[in-house]
Design a protein around this motif. Structure first.
Motif, PDB file in Angstrom:
ATOM      1  N   SER A  74       0.811  -1.216   0.000  1.00 47.81           N
ATOM      2  CA  SER A  74       0.000   0.000   0.000  1.00 47.81           C
ATOM      3  C   SER A  74       0.852   1.278   0.000  1.00 47.81           C
ATOM      4  CB  SER A  74      -0.953   0.006   1.200  1.00 47.81           C
ATOM      5  OG  SER A  74      -0.231   0.156   2.408  1.00 47.81           O
ATOM      6  N   VAL A  75       2.180   1.121  -0.011  1.00 47.56           N
ATOM      7  CA  VAL A  75       3.074   2.279  -0.007  1.00 47.56           C
ATOM      8  C   VAL A  75       4.063   2.174  -1.164  1.00 47.56           C
ATOM      9  CG1 VAL A  75       2.891   2.570   2.494  1.00 47.56           C
ATOM     10  CG2 VAL A  75       4.766   1.233   1.554  1.00 47.56           C
ATOM     11  N   SER A  76       4.653   3.292  -1.514  1.00 51.19           N
ATOM     12  CA  SER A  76       5.706   3.300  -2.523  1.00 51.19           C
ATOM     13  C   SER A  76       7.062   3.217  -1.829  1.00 51.19           C
ATOM     14  CB  SER A  76       5.642   4.574  -3.362  1.00 51.19           C
ATOM     15  OG  SER A  76       4.441   4.611  -4.103  1.00 51.19           O
ATOM     16  N   VAL A  77       7.959   2.458  -2.419  1.00 46.43           N
ATOM     17  CA  VAL A  77       9.306   2.304  -1.865  1.00 46.43           C
ATOM     18  C   VAL A  77      10.234   3.305  -2.535  1.00 46.43           C
ATOM     19  CG1 VAL A  77      11.243   0.714  -1.563  1.00 46.43           C
ATOM     20  CG2 VAL A  77       8.901  -0.142  -1.405  1.00 46.43           C
ATOM     21  N   VAL A  78      10.969   4.058  -1.722  1.00 46.33           N
ATOM     22  CA  VAL A  78      11.935   5.028  -2.235  1.00 46.33           C
ATOM     23  C   VAL A  78      13.292   4.340  -2.307  1.00 46.33           C
ATOM     24  CG1 VAL A  78      13.045   7.273  -1.862  1.00 46.33           C
ATOM     25  CG2 VAL A  78      10.652   6.930  -1.171  1.00 46.33           C
ATOM     26  N   PRO A  79      13.824   4.159  -3.525  1.00 42.55           N
ATOM     27  CA  PRO A  79      15.129   3.489  -3.664  1.00 42.55           C
ATOM     28  C   PRO A  79      16.266   4.380  -3.176  1.00 42.55           C
ATOM     29  CG  PRO A  79      14.299   4.144  -5.819  1.00 42.55           C
ATOM     30  CD  PRO A  79      13.240   4.500  -4.808  1.00 42.55           C
ATOM     31  N   LEU A  80      17.382   3.767  -2.833  1.00 42.73           N
ATOM     32  CA  LEU A  80      18.514   4.517  -2.291  1.00 42.73           C
ATOM     33  C   LEU A  80      19.152   5.461  -3.308  1.00 42.73           C
ATOM     34  CD1 LEU A  80      20.244   1.862  -0.028  1.00 42.73           C
ATOM     35  CD2 LEU A  80      18.649   3.670   0.610  1.00 42.73           C
ATOM     36  N   GLN A  81      18.908   5.246  -4.592  1.00 43.06           N
ATOM     37  CA  GLN A  81      19.493   6.135  -5.592  1.00 43.06           C
ATOM     38  C   GLN A  81      18.590   7.314  -5.931  1.00 43.06           C
ATOM     39  OE1 GLN A  81      18.674   2.924  -5.875  1.00 43.06           O
ATOM     40  NE2 GLN A  81      18.472   2.263  -7.972  1.00 43.06           N
ATOM     41  N   SER A  82      17.531   7.546  -5.159  1.00 43.35           N
ATOM     42  CA  SER A  82      16.611   8.658  -5.420  1.00 43.35           C
ATOM     43  C   SER A  82      17.250  10.001  -5.095  1.00 43.35           C
ATOM     44  CB  SER A  82      15.345   8.508  -4.578  1.00 43.35           C
ATOM     45  OG  SER A  82      14.632   7.386  -4.984  1.00 43.35           O
ATOM     46  N   GLY A  83      17.087  10.953  -6.023  1.00 38.59           N
ATOM     47  CA  GLY A  83      17.539  12.322  -5.777  1.00 38.59           C
ATOM     48  C   GLY A  83      18.954  12.364  -5.247  1.00 38.59           C
ATOM     49  N   ASP A  84      19.182  13.200  -4.273  1.00 44.93           N
ATOM     50  CA  ASP A  84      20.493  13.321  -3.632  1.00 44.93           C
ATOM     51  C   ASP A  84      20.477  12.619  -2.279  1.00 44.93           C
ATOM     52  OD1 ASP A  84      23.134  14.060  -3.215  1.00 44.93           O
ATOM     53  OD2 ASP A  84      22.602  16.033  -2.417  1.00 44.93           O
ATOM     54  N   LEU A  85      19.918  11.415  -2.254  1.00 46.14           N
ATOM     55  CA  LEU A  85      19.789  10.670  -1.000  1.00 46.14           C
ATOM     56  C   LEU A  85      21.136  10.452  -0.332  1.00 46.14           C
ATOM     57  CD1 LEU A  85      17.340   9.375   0.527  1.00 46.14           C
ATOM     58  CD2 LEU A  85      18.176   7.215  -0.331  1.00 46.14           C
ATOM     59  N   ILE A  86      22.152  10.142  -1.111  1.00 44.78           N
ATOM     60  CA  ILE A  86      23.479   9.905  -0.539  1.00 44.78           C
ATOM     61  C   ILE A  86      24.020  11.187   0.088  1.00 44.78           C
ATOM     62  CG2 ILE A  86      25.874   9.301  -1.107  1.00 44.78           C
ATOM     63  CD1 ILE A  86      24.647   7.264  -3.130  1.00 44.78           C
ATOM     64  N   GLY A  87      23.818  12.320  -0.577  1.00 44.33           N
ATOM     65  CA  GLY A  87      24.249  13.598  -0.011  1.00 44.33           C
ATOM     66  C   GLY A  87      23.521  13.925   1.287  1.00 44.33           C
ATOM     67  N   HIS A  88      22.213  13.672   1.324  1.00 41.24           N
ATOM     68  CA  HIS A  88      21.445  13.908   2.549  1.00 41.24           C
ATOM     69  C   HIS A  88      21.910  12.970   3.663  1.00 41.24           C
ATOM     70  CE1 HIS A  88      18.053  16.634   1.247  1.00 41.24           C
ATOM     71  NE2 HIS A  88      18.688  16.395   0.109  1.00 41.24           N
ATOM     72  N   TYR A  89      22.187  11.723   3.316  1.00 40.63           N
ATOM     73  CA  TYR A  89      22.707  10.768   4.302  1.00 40.63           C
ATOM     74  C   TYR A  89      23.996  11.317   4.917  1.00 40.63           C
ATOM     75  CZ  TYR A  89      24.822   6.595   6.321  1.00 40.63           C
ATOM     76  OH  TYR A  89      25.415   5.714   7.193  1.00 40.63           O
ATOM     77  N   ALA A  90      24.921  11.748   4.064  1.00 37.49           N
ATOM     78  CA  ALA A  90      26.216  12.242   4.547  1.00 37.49           C
ATOM     79  C   ALA A  90      26.038  13.444   5.467  1.00 37.49           C
ATOM     80  CB  ALA A  90      27.105  12.596   3.359  1.00 37.49           C
ATOM     81  N   GLU A  91      25.170  14.387   5.076  1.00 40.96           N
ATOM     82  CA  GLU A  91      24.954  15.577   5.906  1.00 40.96           C
ATOM     83  C   GLU A  91      24.305  15.226   7.236  1.00 40.96           C
ATOM     84  OE1 GLU A  91      22.765  18.520   3.742  1.00 40.96           O
ATOM     85  OE2 GLU A  91      24.384  18.823   2.286  1.00 40.96           O
ATOM     86  N   VAL A 117      19.692   6.624   9.830  1.00 43.90           N
ATOM     87  CA  VAL A 117      20.211   7.746   9.041  1.00 43.90           C
ATOM     88  C   VAL A 117      19.670   7.651   7.615  1.00 43.90           C
ATOM     89  CG1 VAL A 117      22.262   8.932   8.171  1.00 43.90           C
ATOM     90  CG2 VAL A 117      22.287   7.947  10.473  1.00 43.90           C
ATOM     91  N   TRP A 118      19.630   6.439   7.038  1.00 43.83           N
ATOM     92  CA  TRP A 118      19.075   6.261   5.689  1.00 43.83           C
ATOM     93  C   TRP A 118      17.592   6.632   5.651  1.00 43.83           C
ATOM     94  CZ3 TRP A 118      21.904   6.294   1.650  1.00 43.83           C
ATOM     95  CH2 TRP A 118      23.149   5.679   1.614  1.00 43.83           C
ATOM     96  N   ILE A 119      16.865   6.244   6.677  1.00 47.41           N
ATOM     97  CA  ILE A 119      15.427   6.549   6.730  1.00 47.41           C
ATOM     98  C   ILE A 119      15.217   8.056   6.853  1.00 47.41           C
ATOM     99  CG2 ILE A 119      13.339   6.243   8.126  1.00 47.41           C
ATOM    100  CD1 ILE A 119      14.535   3.339   8.730  1.00 47.41           C
ATOM    101  N   ALA A 120      16.013   8.711   7.693  1.00 49.05           N
ATOM    102  CA  ALA A 120      15.926  10.167   7.826  1.00 49.05           C
ATOM    103  C   ALA A 120      16.282  10.845   6.500  1.00 49.05           C
ATOM    104  CB  ALA A 120      16.854  10.649   8.937  1.00 49.05           C
ATOM    105  N   ALA A 121      17.309  10.363   5.837  1.00 43.09           N
ATOM    106  CA  ALA A 121      17.715  10.939   4.555  1.00 43.09           C
ATOM    107  C   ALA A 121      16.609  10.772   3.519  1.00 43.09           C
ATOM    108  CB  ALA A 121      19.016  10.296   4.076  1.00 43.09           C
ATOM    109  N   THR A 122      15.907   9.653   3.569  1.00 44.64           N
ATOM    110  CA  THR A 122      14.796   9.424   2.650  1.00 44.64           C
ATOM    111  C   THR A 122      13.714  10.472   2.863  1.00 44.64           C
ATOM    112  OG1 THR A 122      15.243   7.054   2.551  1.00 44.64           O
ATOM    113  CG2 THR A 122      13.032   7.769   1.926  1.00 44.64           C
ATOM    114  N   ALA A 123      13.311  10.682   4.120  1.00 42.15           N
ATOM    115  CA  ALA A 123      12.286  11.692   4.414  1.00 42.15           C
ATOM    116  C   ALA A 123      12.767  13.072   3.995  1.00 42.15           C
ATOM    117  CB  ALA A 123      11.925  11.665   5.892  1.00 42.15           C
ATOM    118  N   SER A 124      14.026  13.354   4.232  1.00 43.74           N
ATOM    119  CA  SER A 124      14.584  14.656   3.904  1.00 43.74           C
ATOM    120  C   SER A 124      14.596  14.903   2.396  1.00 43.74           C
ATOM    121  CB  SER A 124      16.008  14.758   4.462  1.00 43.74           C
ATOM    122  OG  SER A 124      16.602  15.986   4.120  1.00 43.74           O
ATOM    123  N   VAL A 125      15.051  13.935   1.623  1.00 45.96           N
ATOM    124  CA  VAL A 125      15.209  14.138   0.184  1.00 45.96           C
ATOM    125  C   VAL A 125      13.861  14.245  -0.537  1.00 45.96           C
ATOM    126  CG1 VAL A 125      15.388  11.757  -0.701  1.00 45.96           C
ATOM    127  CG2 VAL A 125      16.735  13.568  -1.740  1.00 45.96           C
TER     128      VAL A 125
END
Length: 158
Positions: A74-91, A117-125
Protein backbone atom coordinates in the motif's frame (compact mmCIF):
# COMPACT_ATOMS: atom_id res chain seq x y z
CA UNK A 1 -7.05 13.92 11.69
CA UNK A 2 -5.30 15.38 8.66
CA UNK A 3 -7.72 16.73 6.07
CA UNK A 4 -5.33 17.82 3.33
CA UNK A 5 -2.95 15.86 1.21
CA UNK A 6 0.25 15.02 3.07
CA UNK A 7 3.32 12.98 2.24
CA UNK A 8 4.72 10.66 4.90
CA UNK A 9 7.70 8.36 5.25
CA UNK A 10 6.79 5.57 7.65
CA UNK A 11 9.55 4.28 9.91
CA UNK A 12 10.15 0.58 10.42
CA UNK A 13 8.53 0.60 13.87
CA UNK A 14 5.29 1.94 12.41
CA UNK A 15 4.99 -1.13 10.18
CA UNK A 16 5.79 -3.41 13.10
CA UNK A 17 2.92 -1.71 14.93
CA UNK A 18 0.61 -2.31 11.98
CA UNK A 19 1.49 -6.00 11.84
CA UNK A 20 0.99 -6.34 15.60
CA UNK A 21 -2.19 -4.18 15.50
CA UNK A 22 -1.02 -1.92 18.31
CA UNK A 23 -2.91 0.98 19.84
CA UNK A 24 -0.20 3.36 18.62
CA UNK A 25 -0.63 2.17 15.01
CA UNK A 26 -4.40 2.71 15.29
CA UNK A 27 -3.65 6.17 16.76
CA UNK A 28 -1.41 6.96 13.77
CA UNK A 29 -4.21 5.99 11.40
CA UNK A 30 -6.78 7.99 13.33
CA UNK A 31 -4.68 11.15 13.68
CA UNK A 32 -2.68 11.22 10.44
CA UNK A 33 -4.23 8.64 8.07
CA UNK A 34 -0.97 8.05 6.17
CA UNK A 35 -2.40 5.12 4.22
CA UNK A 36 -5.58 6.91 3.15
CA UNK A 37 -6.08 7.75 -0.50
CA UNK A 38 -5.64 11.52 -0.09
CA UNK A 39 -2.16 11.07 1.44
CA UNK A 40 1.07 9.71 0.02
CA UNK A 41 2.77 7.03 2.12
CA UNK A 42 6.37 6.15 1.37
CA UNK A 43 8.92 3.80 2.83
CA UNK A 44 12.68 3.69 2.47
CA UNK A 45 14.15 0.64 0.75
CA UNK A 46 16.12 0.23 3.98
CA UNK A 47 12.90 -0.09 5.97
CA UNK A 48 11.65 -2.76 3.61
CA UNK A 49 14.86 -4.73 4.21
CA UNK A 50 14.64 -4.24 7.98
CA UNK A 51 11.04 -5.46 8.01
CA UNK A 52 11.82 -8.66 6.13
CA UNK A 53 14.73 -9.30 8.49
CA UNK A 54 12.48 -8.70 11.52
CA UNK A 55 9.95 -11.17 10.14
CA UNK A 56 12.71 -13.80 10.33
CA UNK A 57 14.01 -12.64 13.71
CA UNK A 58 10.56 -12.56 15.32
CA UNK A 59 9.60 -15.83 13.60
CA UNK A 60 6.42 -14.29 12.22
CA UNK A 61 3.92 -16.78 10.95
CA UNK A 62 2.08 -16.72 7.65
CA UNK A 63 -0.65 -14.32 8.83
CA UNK A 64 1.80 -11.67 10.05
CA UNK A 65 3.94 -11.98 6.93
CA UNK A 66 0.84 -11.56 4.78
CA UNK A 67 -0.22 -8.51 6.81
CA UNK A 68 3.26 -7.05 6.40
CA UNK A 69 3.16 -7.61 2.64
CA UNK A 70 -0.33 -6.12 2.43
CA UNK A 71 0.85 -2.96 4.21
CA UNK A 72 4.04 -2.76 2.12
CA UNK A 73 1.97 -3.09 -1.05
CA UNK A 74 0.00 0.00 0.00
CA UNK A 75 3.07 2.28 -0.01
CA UNK A 76 5.71 3.30 -2.52
CA UNK A 77 9.31 2.30 -1.87
CA UNK A 78 11.93 5.03 -2.24
CA UNK A 79 15.13 3.49 -3.66
CA UNK A 80 18.51 4.52 -2.29
CA UNK A 81 19.49 6.13 -5.59
CA UNK A 82 16.61 8.66 -5.42
CA UNK A 83 17.54 12.32 -5.78
CA UNK A 84 20.49 13.32 -3.63
CA UNK A 85 19.79 10.67 -1.00
CA UNK A 86 23.48 9.90 -0.54
CA UNK A 87 24.25 13.60 -0.01
CA UNK A 88 21.44 13.91 2.55
CA UNK A 89 22.71 10.77 4.30
CA UNK A 90 26.22 12.24 4.55
CA UNK A 91 24.95 15.58 5.91
CA UNK A 92 22.61 14.00 8.46
CA UNK A 93 25.26 11.55 9.65
CA UNK A 94 27.88 14.32 10.00
CA UNK A 95 25.36 16.64 11.69
CA UNK A 96 24.43 13.90 14.17
CA UNK A 97 28.12 13.58 15.06
CA UNK A 98 28.41 17.39 15.41
CA UNK A 99 30.84 17.38 12.50
CA UNK A 100 28.90 19.18 9.74
CA UNK A 101 30.69 22.47 9.03
CA UNK A 102 28.48 25.46 9.68
CA UNK A 103 25.67 23.43 11.27
CA UNK A 104 26.63 22.56 14.81
CA UNK A 105 24.05 21.16 17.20
CA UNK A 106 23.31 22.79 20.53
CA UNK A 107 23.70 19.41 22.18
CA UNK A 108 26.17 16.56 22.26
CA UNK A 109 26.67 14.09 19.45
CA UNK A 110 23.79 11.74 18.68
CA UNK A 111 24.74 8.23 17.68
CA UNK A 112 22.10 7.00 15.27
CA UNK A 113 21.83 3.56 13.80
CA UNK A 114 22.96 3.71 10.19
CA UNK A 115 19.58 2.42 8.99
CA UNK A 116 17.91 5.30 10.84
CA UNK A 117 20.21 7.75 9.04
CA UNK A 118 19.07 6.26 5.69
CA UNK A 119 15.43 6.55 6.73
CA UNK A 120 15.93 10.17 7.83
CA UNK A 121 17.72 10.94 4.55
CA UNK A 122 14.80 9.42 2.65
CA UNK A 123 12.29 11.69 4.41
CA UNK A 124 14.58 14.66 3.90
CA UNK A 125 15.21 14.14 0.18
CA UNK A 126 11.53 13.62 -0.68
CA UNK A 127 10.33 16.42 1.63
CA UNK A 128 8.03 14.11 3.58
CA UNK A 129 7.09 14.03 7.24
CA UNK A 130 8.61 11.06 9.06
CA UNK A 131 6.24 9.15 11.33
CA UNK A 132 8.13 7.19 13.97
CA UNK A 133 7.99 5.77 17.48
CA UNK A 134 11.76 6.26 17.79
CA UNK A 135 13.14 9.34 19.56
CA UNK A 136 16.51 8.98 17.79
CA UNK A 137 15.20 11.41 15.15
CA UNK A 138 14.39 14.22 17.61
CA UNK A 139 17.50 16.28 16.89
CA UNK A 140 16.72 16.26 13.15
CA UNK A 141 13.18 17.62 13.51
CA UNK A 142 13.04 21.06 11.96
CA UNK A 143 16.64 20.79 10.75
CA UNK A 144 16.53 18.14 8.03
CA UNK A 145 12.97 16.88 8.21
CA UNK A 146 9.64 17.17 9.95
CA UNK A 147 8.96 14.37 12.35
CA UNK A 148 5.84 13.10 14.06
CA UNK A 149 6.75 11.14 17.17
CA UNK A 150 4.21 8.68 18.51
CA UNK A 151 4.93 7.23 21.94
CA UNK A 152 4.55 3.46 21.63
CA UNK A 153 3.93 3.14 25.39
CA UNK A 154 1.20 5.78 25.68
CA UNK A 155 -2.45 5.01 26.27
CA UNK A 156 -4.49 6.24 23.31
CA UNK A 157 -8.22 6.93 23.29
CA UNK A 158 -9.49 5.34 20.11
Amino acid sequence: MSTGSDTYVLDTNVFVGYVRDTSYSRHIDQQHAPLERNNIALVSAVTKGELHSLAYQFDWGTRKKEELQYKLDSVSVVPLQSGDLIGHYAEIDAYSQNALPGREMDESDRNMGKNDVWIAATASVVGATLITTDDDFDHLDGEFLNRIYVDPDAEYDL
